[in-house]
Write an enzyme that holds these catalytic residues in place. Structure first.
Site, PDB file in Angstrom:
ATOM      1  N   GLY A   8       0.773  -1.163  -0.019  1.00  0.00           N
ATOM      2  CA  GLY A   8       0.029  -0.067  -0.024  1.00  0.00           C
ATOM      3  C   GLY A   8       0.842   1.039   0.179  1.00  0.00           C
ATOM      4  O   GLY A   8       2.186   1.154  -0.046  1.00  0.00           O
TER       5      GLY A   8
ATOM      6  N   ILE B 213       1.691   3.449   2.424  1.00  0.00           N
ATOM      7  CA  ILE B 213       2.833   3.729   3.310  1.00  0.00           C
ATOM      8  C   ILE B 213       3.467   2.436   3.497  1.00  0.00           C
ATOM      9  O   ILE B 213       4.610   2.359   3.826  1.00  0.00           O
ATOM     10  CB  ILE B 213       2.062   4.280   4.775  1.00  0.00           C
TER      11      ILE B 213
ATOM     12  N   LYS C 279     -10.002   3.371  14.385  1.00  0.00           N
ATOM     13  CA  LYS C 279      -8.731   3.083  14.939  1.00  0.00           C
ATOM     14  C   LYS C 279      -8.607   3.175  16.499  1.00  0.00           C
ATOM     15  O   LYS C 279      -7.943   2.309  17.139  1.00  0.00           O
ATOM     16  CB  LYS C 279      -7.628   4.478  14.310  1.00  0.00           C
TER      17      LYS C 279
HETATM   18  N1  LIG Z   1      -0.694  10.651   7.805  1.00  0.00           N
HETATM   19  C1  LIG Z   1      -1.223  10.746   6.573  1.00  0.00           C
HETATM   20  O1  LIG Z   1      -1.246  11.681   6.080  1.00  0.00           O
HETATM   21  C2  LIG Z   1      -1.883   9.567   6.093  1.00  0.00           C
HETATM   22  C3  LIG Z   1      -2.204   9.528   4.768  1.00  0.00           C
HETATM   23  C4  LIG Z   1      -2.642   7.994   4.310  1.00  0.00           C
HETATM   24  C5  LIG Z   1      -2.847   7.091   4.955  1.00  0.00           C
HETATM   25  N2  LIG Z   1      -2.620   7.217   6.433  1.00  0.00           N
HETATM   26  C6  LIG Z   1      -2.797   5.959   7.021  1.00  0.00           C
HETATM   27  O2  LIG Z   1      -1.773   5.257   6.850  1.00  0.00           O
HETATM   28  C7  LIG Z   1      -2.428   3.623   7.023  1.00  0.00           C
HETATM   29  C8  LIG Z   1      -2.403   2.847   5.625  1.00  0.00           C
HETATM   30  O3  LIG Z   1      -3.118   3.755   4.896  1.00  0.00           O
HETATM   31  P1  LIG Z   1      -2.495   3.636   2.938  1.00  0.00           P
HETATM   32  O4  LIG Z   1      -3.381   4.858   2.608  1.00  0.00           O
HETATM   33  O5  LIG Z   1      -1.147   3.293   2.985  1.00  0.00           O
HETATM   34  O6  LIG Z   1      -3.405   2.167   2.620  1.00  0.00           O
HETATM   35  P2  LIG Z   1      -3.758   1.716   1.247  1.00  0.00           P
HETATM   36  O7  LIG Z   1      -2.789   2.040   0.312  1.00  0.00           O
HETATM   37  O8  LIG Z   1      -5.273   2.335   0.811  1.00  0.00           O
HETATM   38  O9  LIG Z   1      -3.913   0.032   1.406  1.00  0.00           O
HETATM   39  C9  LIG Z   1      -2.777  -0.537   2.171  1.00  0.00           C
HETATM   40  C10 LIG Z   1      -3.169  -2.297   1.834  1.00  0.00           C
HETATM   41  O10 LIG Z   1      -4.233  -2.340   2.681  1.00  0.00           O
HETATM   42  C11 LIG Z   1      -4.849  -3.661   2.251  1.00  0.00           C
HETATM   43  N3  LIG Z   1      -6.400  -3.917   1.827  1.00  0.00           N
HETATM   44  C12 LIG Z   1      -6.908  -4.977   1.584  1.00  0.00           C
HETATM   45  N4  LIG Z   1      -8.203  -4.762   1.287  1.00  0.00           N
HETATM   46  C13 LIG Z   1      -8.265  -3.364   1.478  1.00  0.00           C
HETATM   47  C14 LIG Z   1      -9.300  -2.359   0.936  1.00  0.00           C
HETATM   48  N5  LIG Z   1     -10.585  -2.680   0.938  1.00  0.00           N
HETATM   49  N6  LIG Z   1      -9.201  -0.904   1.067  1.00  0.00           N
HETATM   50  C15 LIG Z   1      -7.769  -0.525   1.287  1.00  0.00           C
HETATM   51  N7  LIG Z   1      -6.878  -1.374   1.560  1.00  0.00           N
HETATM   52  C16 LIG Z   1      -6.976  -2.792   1.490  1.00  0.00           C
HETATM   53  C17 LIG Z   1      -4.111  -3.891   0.842  1.00  0.00           C
HETATM   54  O11 LIG Z   1      -2.950  -4.823   1.132  1.00  0.00           O
HETATM   55  P3  LIG Z   1      -2.798  -6.131   0.294  1.00  0.00           P
HETATM   56  O12 LIG Z   1      -3.009  -5.764  -1.449  1.00  0.00           O
HETATM   57  O13 LIG Z   1      -1.341  -6.593   0.664  1.00  0.00           O
HETATM   58  O14 LIG Z   1      -3.926  -7.059   0.511  1.00  0.00           O
HETATM   59  C18 LIG Z   1      -3.561  -2.407   0.518  1.00  0.00           C
HETATM   60  O15 LIG Z   1      -2.184  -2.586  -0.213  1.00  0.00           O
HETATM   61  C19 LIG Z   1      -3.750   3.946   7.458  1.00  0.00           C
HETATM   62  O16 LIG Z   1      -3.784   3.930   9.007  1.00  0.00           O
HETATM   63  C20 LIG Z   1      -3.990   5.459   7.174  1.00  0.00           C
HETATM   64  O17 LIG Z   1      -4.955   6.143   7.822  1.00  0.00           O
HETATM   65  C21 LIG Z   1      -1.994   8.261   6.931  1.00  0.00           C
END
Ligand SMILES: NC(=O)c1ccc[n+]([C@@H]2O[C@H](COP(=O)([O-])OP(=O)(O)OC[C@H]3O[C@@H](n4cnc5c(N)ncnc54)[C@H](OP(=O)(O)O)[C@@H]3O)[C@@H](O)[C@H]2O)c1
Length: 323
Positions: A16, A18, A136
């Site tokens: 994903g 992060i 969360k």
């Molecule tokens: N601080 C900030 O500015 C900020 C910004 C964005 C996110 N975050 C936080 O970072 C964390 C990860 O977020 P992200 O944006 O990196 O995640 P993401 O790219 O949307 O998804 C991460 C992984 O979660 C798994 N996944 C499985 N089903 C999913 C579904 N229906 N929807 C989304 N993901 C699914 C997938 O892994 P697999 O393909 O391996 O199964 C995907 O690659 C969260 O806690 C979020 O709140 C923070």
């Protein structure tokens, strides 16, 4: 009891946004600090991100796949791993409650890092009522209810990057009231009066900070680590963009906090998918990323983090590639 030293790590959500930075930083320490590194991913991702999966395998990552909602598949995947690092996306944050219960029951798993890496969901009394925090908060409650599992919440505040609508990204003109730093148009819309302090963490630093937390088990045990790359203001950010894009002044407007609150409320009323983002931006603009003292020093990361200059340089590169 002494905190558990991490050796073998299983990562959820490693491909994903992060997750890629976190696994990259963990792999940089493989062999020196950590032994086995595995990922648990969906069968769908094995196909849709096959190049990325192959690159991870070539770096020695064990790839386990299955349905994250299957207790049997997850319990089997846990065999031999002492630490779980979850980077799952917001839509499936709630699935972590089961991942935590299974980890607590499993004889090998000793430590769990839930998918946080963002806004401090227990910053103050009003945090408990913020809509984007609810899932969360349930995950934190599940961790506190475990018998034997150590945990760490890595709280980084907003990312100081320009990908996918992040704080240093360009938003389309029709959405710019929510804040924008648009390199192509030399245009910024700053939240509040532009002087409010805000702490940001680059995604590259999020990976390094997670590794530092894993390598400081006593300091990181059963708590939130409130870390960041740098503290700045929207006006200083735009001044840095101006400096790094030839020195010309950008066109700058402001969205006062009262207007941001209105936009936020209207977005929730319409059921707009971006309502949560506006809430988070309002929380950051109200000072929800600021502390008397950050926790970087606790995990040896006071000096080795990115600066505003580094973040803006990278944001310009990312925005230029996207156009
Ligand atoms: N601080 C900030 O500015 C900020 C910004 C964005 C996110 N975050 C936080 O970072 C964390 C990860 O977020 P992200 O944006 O990196 O995640 P993401 O790219 O949307 O998804 C991460 C992984 O979660 C798994 N996944 C499985 N089903 C999913 C579904 N229906 N929807 C989304 N993901 C699914 C997938 O892994 P697999 O393909 O391996 O199964 C995907 O690659 C969260 O806690 C979020 O709140 C923070």
């Amino acid at each position: 009891m002494a905190a558990h030293r991490t050796q073998n790590i299983l990562i959820f959500g490693a491909t994903g946004l992060i997750g890629e930075f976190i696994i990259d930083a963990i792999l940089a320490s493989k062999g020196k600090e950590f032994s086995r590194i595995g990922i648990f991913t969906s069968n769908n991702t094995l196909w849709t991100k096959s190049d990325e999966i192959d690159r991870l395998k070539a770096r020695g990552v064990e790839v386990l796949s299955g349905n994250l909602a299957s207790a049997d598949a997850v319990s089997e995947a846990y065999n031999g791993f002492d630490t779980v690092v979850s980077c799952v996306g917001r839509p499936i944050i709630h699935h972590q409650v089961q991942l935590i219960e299974l980890a607590d029951k499993h004889p090998d798993v000793k430590k769990f890092f839930p998918s946080e890496y963002g806004t401090d969901i227990e910053y103050g009394p009003s945090s408990a009522n913020e809509k984007p925090h609810q899932q969360k908060l349930k995950v934190r409650a599940a961790l506190k209810a475990t018998k034997d599992l150590e945990y760490t919440y890595v709280v980084t505040g907003p990312y100081g990057d320009a990908d996918r609508g992040l704080f240093l990204s360009a938003r389309p003109p029709e959405d710019e009231a929510g804040g924008t730093f648009d390199v192509k148009r030399k245009r910024a819309v700053l939240l509040g009066d532009g002087n409010g302090r805000i702490s940001l963490t680059t995604m590259r630093d999020v990976g390094k900070l997670v590794v530092a937390a894993l390598l400081h088990p006593e300091e990181a045990k059963n708590r939130a680590l409130r870390v960041n790359s740098f503290t700045t203001t929207p006006k200083d950010i735009v001044a840095e963009f101006e400096k790094q894009t030839g020195g010309q002044s950008w066109s700058v407007d402001f969205t006062p906090l009262s207007q941001l609150k209105q936009l936020e409320q209207q977005a929730w009323e319409r059921g707009d998918a971006h309502a949560g983002t506006l809430t988070l931006r309002r929380i950051w603009s109200e000072g929800g990323t600021l502390y008397e003292k950050r926790d970087n020093a606790l995990i040896g990361m006071e000096d080795s983090v990115d600066s505003l200059q580094d973040a803006v340089k990278r944001a310009i590169e990312v925005q230029s590639k996207a156009t």
